[in-house]
Design an enzyme around this catalytic site. Structure first.
Site, mmCIF file in Angstrom:
data_model
loop_
_atom_site.group_PDB
_atom_site.id
_atom_site.type_symbol
_atom_site.label_atom_id
_atom_site.label_comp_id
_atom_site.label_asym_id
_atom_site.label_seq_id
_atom_site.Cartn_x
_atom_site.Cartn_y
_atom_site.Cartn_z
ATOM 1 N N GLU A 24 68.571 18.048 101.686
ATOM 2 C CA GLU A 24 67.333 17.444 100.834
ATOM 3 C C GLU A 24 67.474 17.095 99.374
ATOM 4 O O GLU A 24 67.132 17.952 99.029
ATOM 5 C CB GLU A 24 66.114 17.481 101.132
ATOM 6 C CG GLU A 24 66.577 18.176 103.029
ATOM 7 C CD GLU A 24 64.919 16.991 103.348
ATOM 8 O OE1 GLU A 24 65.223 15.867 103.128
ATOM 9 O OE2 GLU A 24 64.874 17.196 104.940
ATOM 10 N N CYS A 58 60.994 15.172 94.106
ATOM 11 C CA CYS A 58 62.296 14.668 94.832
ATOM 12 C C CYS A 58 61.673 13.153 94.913
ATOM 13 O O CYS A 58 62.627 12.570 94.871
ATOM 14 C CB CYS A 58 62.593 15.164 96.064
ATOM 15 S SG CYS A 58 61.389 15.330 97.202
HETATM 16 P P1 NAD Z 1 69.948 23.656 92.685
HETATM 17 O O1 NAD Z 1 71.070 21.769 92.757
HETATM 18 O O2 NAD Z 1 70.473 23.412 90.931
HETATM 19 O O3 NAD Z 1 70.001 24.240 92.859
HETATM 20 C C1 NAD Z 1 68.921 24.581 94.725
HETATM 21 C C2 NAD Z 1 69.788 25.639 94.751
HETATM 22 O O4 NAD Z 1 70.854 25.569 95.394
HETATM 23 C C3 NAD Z 1 68.669 27.378 94.050
HETATM 24 O O5 NAD Z 1 68.228 28.123 95.130
HETATM 25 C C4 NAD Z 1 70.018 27.395 93.368
HETATM 26 O O6 NAD Z 1 70.677 28.533 93.592
HETATM 27 C C5 NAD Z 1 71.521 27.155 95.163
HETATM 28 N N1 NAD Z 1 72.759 27.170 94.414
HETATM 29 C C6 NAD Z 1 72.985 26.313 93.267
HETATM 30 N N2 NAD Z 1 74.537 26.694 93.177
HETATM 31 C C7 NAD Z 1 74.597 26.920 94.923
HETATM 32 C C8 NAD Z 1 76.328 27.868 95.057
HETATM 33 N N3 NAD Z 1 77.525 27.278 94.595
HETATM 34 N N4 NAD Z 1 76.014 28.156 96.340
HETATM 35 C C9 NAD Z 1 74.849 28.045 97.270
HETATM 36 N N5 NAD Z 1 73.734 27.817 95.988
HETATM 37 C C10 NAD Z 1 73.796 27.477 95.249
HETATM 38 O O7 NAD Z 1 68.388 21.915 92.822
HETATM 39 P P2 NAD Z 1 67.247 22.539 91.898
HETATM 40 O O8 NAD Z 1 67.377 22.114 90.461
HETATM 41 O O9 NAD Z 1 66.184 23.673 92.433
HETATM 42 O O10 NAD Z 1 66.194 21.557 92.562
HETATM 43 C C11 NAD Z 1 66.012 19.762 91.915
HETATM 44 C C12 NAD Z 1 66.814 19.426 92.731
HETATM 45 O O11 NAD Z 1 66.104 19.015 94.613
HETATM 46 C C13 NAD Z 1 66.036 17.702 92.938
HETATM 47 O O12 NAD Z 1 67.757 16.598 92.018
HETATM 48 C C14 NAD Z 1 64.539 17.096 93.316
HETATM 49 O O13 NAD Z 1 65.248 15.885 93.470
HETATM 50 C C15 NAD Z 1 66.211 18.183 94.548
HETATM 51 N N6 NAD Z 1 65.568 17.996 95.440
HETATM 52 C C16 NAD Z 1 65.176 16.671 96.849
HETATM 53 C C17 NAD Z 1 63.776 17.339 98.070
HETATM 54 C C18 NAD Z 1 64.177 16.437 99.404
HETATM 55 O O14 NAD Z 1 63.139 16.607 99.546
HETATM 56 N N7 NAD Z 1 64.986 15.312 99.215
HETATM 57 C C19 NAD Z 1 62.820 17.942 97.435
HETATM 58 C C20 NAD Z 1 62.697 18.722 95.984
HETATM 59 C C21 NAD Z 1 63.727 18.465 95.557
#
Ligand code: NAD
Length: 454
Positions: A226, A261
């Protein structure tokens, strides 16, 4: 790991990140706990999860304060999120049994045929910070009711909320070897990718999601993503009420400080109502109360992550250099914390970052269009495919346009909305797979076909 309050940069608390050994032990524990959890009936699992919902309700005020402290979400919006997320439980209560029941497909003749739905096993839920209740529930509640055990990794910006999920799920009766958390940054999340899990359910940015999908691909287990969006909204010339449309569009763009999002990320307005719309829109945005997120009347608090302030500044500079008009905001606030003034740019175009890259903050570009064809072509001009909205008095005309867009969700006369009744999914760089609705529960099970000859 420090938990920082984005409203003032103060350290709220420090927590221990998990190391490789701890992650391994937690997964081993979940592996042992899962079969007994699946042996319970759906009703029994559901009853425990409903109790979790009651505990959340009973602790609403404390949970909202925690969420606001660690993410900067205005308190009233934290309360709204926690209350609203409960609709997942209401929906599961009404439907889980039906969705998880075996289906007899052929009941006559010598060979009977049936489909049974079995859990995946131990699944990873790697989550985001912007709506930890909504996006967390979409995965772990549905996974648990289907009989999986879950290793939940909250975002490093929502760790305390993740701890509360664990505490309340355990108190409700989810066994400690069925739901666990790991805490830390992406490096700790990486340990999950190296483990042997039965499914990976990720909510977060496109870059991390793509990386996770490629890392996990050789395991040949389900991966669901997502991801982000650059969601367009188009105001047609026949819109019922320009002022109301402007108020609704502004809320869609600025709620949760634009960090949704499915936030409205770019607006197109038919030239015949453009000036009127921009005036009402700017008037509305200027009326937003900016300030301390602990104050219940605040609508715009700080951004959750400090670096995002710099990204927004760059988007404003880029737009102004390329000819945009700054209608309000455009700067970070001169106060403690990660505040950015609500910003409206008009006279924008697709040469500008603000119309192409996810802003994820209180900033919006509004572009004038001559007709539906121009609007459609601009709405299509993106690598993302999460949602799209059209405001118009004419449903047929709006749907004609929305039907032509490759997005997971379309809105007519509304925006920035998620419902448990329909699937939540992104296309293209916005993701893979669905949560919510019956599709969202089937994501956490695998079918088994039975051919039964008397
Ligand atoms: P992010 O990608 O920075 O982090 C998301 C998660 O991934 C965190 O828990 C982080 O610690 C983890 N992570 C980072 N690197 C990793 C790796 N190498 N291996 C495993 N896990 C890892 O995203 P964010 O800043 O937390 O969220 C914001 C983004 O999420 C925005 O782009 C937003 O649009 C999107 N989002 C989408 C939805 C949806 O339903 N489509 C909902 C909410 C947020």
């Amino acid at each position: 790991m420090q938990v920082i309050n984005p409203a003032n940069g103060a350290i709220v608390t420090e927590i221990l990140s998990d190391n490789a050994e701890q992650v391994r032990e937690k997964i081993e524990k979940l592996r042992k706990g899962q079969p007994a959890w699946f042996e319970l009936s759906v009703e029994e699992r559901l009853a425990i999860l409903l109790k979790f919902g009651k505990l959340v309700e009973a602790n609403l005020d404390e949970l909202a304060v925690i969420l606001t402290q660690e993410t900067g979400k205005p308190l009233q919006q934290s309360i709204n999120e926690i209350r609203g997320a409960n609709n997942r439980l209401v929906h599961l209560e009404a439907n889980a049994l039906k969705w998880l029941a075996s289906e007899d497909m052929v009941t006559e003749g010598a060979t009977k045929e049936r489909i049974a739905y079995e859990p995946l096993g131990v699944v990873a839920n790697i989550s985001a910070w912007n709506f930890p209740y909504n996006v967390g529930y979409n995965v772990f509640l549905y996974a648990l009711v289907a009989g999986n055990s879950v290793i939940y990794k909250p975002s490093e910006f929502a760790s305390l909320t993740g701890m509360k999920f664990r505490e309340l799920l355990w108190r409700a009766g989810v066994p400690e070897n069925v739901f666990e958390c790991i805490f830390g940054t992406g490096e700790v999340g990486q340990l999950l990718l190296e483990a042997d899990l039965d499914g990976y359910f990720f909510t977060g940015s496109y870059n991390t999601g793509k990386y996770i999908a490629t890392q996990v691909a050789p395991k040949l287990v389900p991966v669901q993503l997502e991801l982000g969006g650059k969601d367009p909204l188009y105001i047609m010339d026949d819109v019922f009420d320009v002022k109301q449309a402007a108020i609704n569009a502004a809320e869609g763009a600025f709620y949760n400080n634009g960090q949704s999002c499915c936030a409205v990320e770019r607006i197109y307005v038919h030239e015949s109502v453009y000036d009127e719309f921009v005036n009402y829109f700017v008037e509305e945005v200027k009326s937003y109360k900016v300030g301390d997120p602990m104050n219940k009347t605040t609508f715009i608090g700080p951004l959750t992550r400090q670096p995002q302030v710099g990204i927004l500044e760059e988007q404003v500079q880029d737009a102004l250099l390329k000819g945009a008009e700054l209608k309000c905001g455009g700067y970070s606030l001169d106060r403690e914390g990660y505040y950015f003034a609500p910003t409206v740019l008009s006279a924008v175009n697709h040469q500008m970052e603000v119309m192409k890259e996810e802003s994820f903050g209180p900033i919006i570009g509004i572009q004038k269009v001559a007709n539906d064809e121009e609007a459609l072509s601009l709405m299509k001009d993106t690598t993302y495919g999460l949602t799209a909205a059209v405001f118009s008095a004419n449903k047929g005309r709006a749907l004609d346009l929305l039907d032509q867009l490759s997005v997971g969700t379309v809105y007519w006369n509304c925006c920035d909305r998620v419902s448990p009744n329909v699937p939540w999914s992104g296309r293209k760089n916005s993701g893979l797979g669905s949560t919510l609705s019956y599709q969202g529960i089937r994501a956490f099970v695998q079918p088994k076909a039975y051919h039964l000859r008397d």
